[in-house]
Design a protein around this motif. Sequence first.
Motif, PDB file in Angstrom:
ATOM      1  N   LEU A  65      20.168  29.632  78.097  1.00 40.87           N
ATOM      2  CA  LEU A  65      19.618  30.536  77.078  1.00 40.87           C
ATOM      3  C   LEU A  65      20.523  30.583  75.847  1.00 40.87           C
ATOM      4  N   VAL A  66      21.827  30.635  76.096  1.00 41.54           N
ATOM      5  CA  VAL A  66      22.784  30.664  74.979  1.00 41.54           C
ATOM      6  C   VAL A  66      22.761  29.337  74.228  1.00 41.54           C
ATOM      7  N   ARG A  67      22.750  28.224  74.972  1.00 37.99           N
ATOM      8  CA  ARG A  67      22.671  26.917  74.309  1.00 37.99           C
ATOM      9  C   ARG A  67      21.444  26.826  73.413  1.00 37.99           C
ATOM     10  N   GLY A  68      20.311  27.255  73.955  1.00 36.41           N
ATOM     11  CA  GLY A  68      19.071  27.179  73.185  1.00 36.41           C
ATOM     12  C   GLY A  68      19.100  28.054  71.950  1.00 36.41           C
ATOM     13  N   ALA A 112      21.402  26.461  69.375  1.00 42.84           N
ATOM     14  CA  ALA A 112      20.756  25.276  68.805  1.00 42.84           C
ATOM     15  C   ALA A 112      19.677  25.669  67.803  1.00 42.84           C
ATOM     16  N   SER A 113      18.897  26.685  68.144  1.00 43.26           N
ATOM     17  CA  SER A 113      17.830  27.137  67.238  1.00 43.26           C
ATOM     18  C   SER A 113      18.392  27.688  65.941  1.00 43.26           C
ATOM     19  N   LEU A 114      19.453  28.489  66.057  1.00 42.35           N
ATOM     20  CA  LEU A 114      20.062  29.072  64.865  1.00 42.35           C
ATOM     21  C   LEU A 114      20.654  27.999  63.961  1.00 42.35           C
ATOM     22  N   GLY A 127      25.902  21.541  79.715  1.00 39.84           N
ATOM     23  CA  GLY A 127      26.179  22.771  80.433  1.00 39.84           C
ATOM     24  C   GLY A 127      27.474  22.755  81.219  1.00 39.84           C
ATOM     25  N   ARG A 128      28.210  21.648  81.111  1.00 40.31           N
ATOM     26  CA  ARG A 128      29.469  21.508  81.847  1.00 40.31           C
ATOM     27  C   ARG A 128      30.561  20.976  80.922  1.00 40.31           C
ATOM     28  N   GLY A 129      31.776  21.436  81.171  1.00 43.54           N
ATOM     29  CA  GLY A 129      32.882  20.983  80.347  1.00 43.54           C
ATOM     30  C   GLY A 129      33.201  19.507  80.496  1.00 43.54           C
TER      31      GLY A 129
END
Length: 206
Positions: free
Chosen positions: A15-18, A21-23, A37-39
Motif C-alpha cells: 500500500l505504501v509503495r503504491g 508511486a502514485s504521488l 518489497g525486500r531490501g
Amino acid sequence: MSDPLRILIADDQALVRGALASLLSLEPDFEVVAEVGRGDEVLPAVLASGATVALLDLEMPGLDGLAAARLLRDSGSGCRSLIVTTFGRPGYLRRAMESGASGFVVKDTPSEQLAHAVRRVAAGFRVIDPALAAESLITGSSPLSARETDVLLSLRSEGSISDVAIALRLSEGTVRNHLSSAIGKTSARNASEAVRIAADNGWLIS
C-alpha cells in the motif's frame, strides 16, 4: 527537455509503495521504474532498471534500508538513496548517513517536499529534516558497545537471558554483565526499559 529522474521504491508494504508511486508519478520530471518489497531486491532492481534515486524504507525483509543503502553506495551504480521511513529518530538518521544514504525524510512529509527531496538527492545534495538533524546533534551517538547492542537486540526478539545466551553463544553471566552495563548507560530502570530507550533513540537497528 532532460530525461526524467528514474525512481525505485523499496518498501515491504504494498500500500505504501503504491501510494508513493502514485504521488511521485504526478511529477512531470519523475518516472517510477521499479518497486520492490525486500531490501535484497534493491540492487538487482536498480541495475536492471537504471534507477537514479532509490527510496528506501528502513525495516524490510532480506536486508534493511541501511544495508541496502550501503550496497548501492559500494556498487558503483550511481544510484543515490533516500531513506523514507516512519522512524524519525536521531539514531536512525545518524546511521543512515553513515551507511551512505543521501537523504532522510519521514513518511508524513508533504508530497511537494518529498519531490523536492528527490530532486536534491538526484542533484548530489544531502537532504535532512532540520529539526531531526538538530535533535541528532543534541542526542549524540549511541553510548552502547557493539556487544551491548547485540544483547538488547537479541533480548527484544528472544525474550529471556537464557535464550539470548544461546543465540549469542555467551554465558548467562556474560549476558547479564552486558545487560547491566546497557541499563546503566541508558539510565533505564530495568532491561525492558533499556530496550525501549535504545529503540526510541534508533540505536537498535541490526
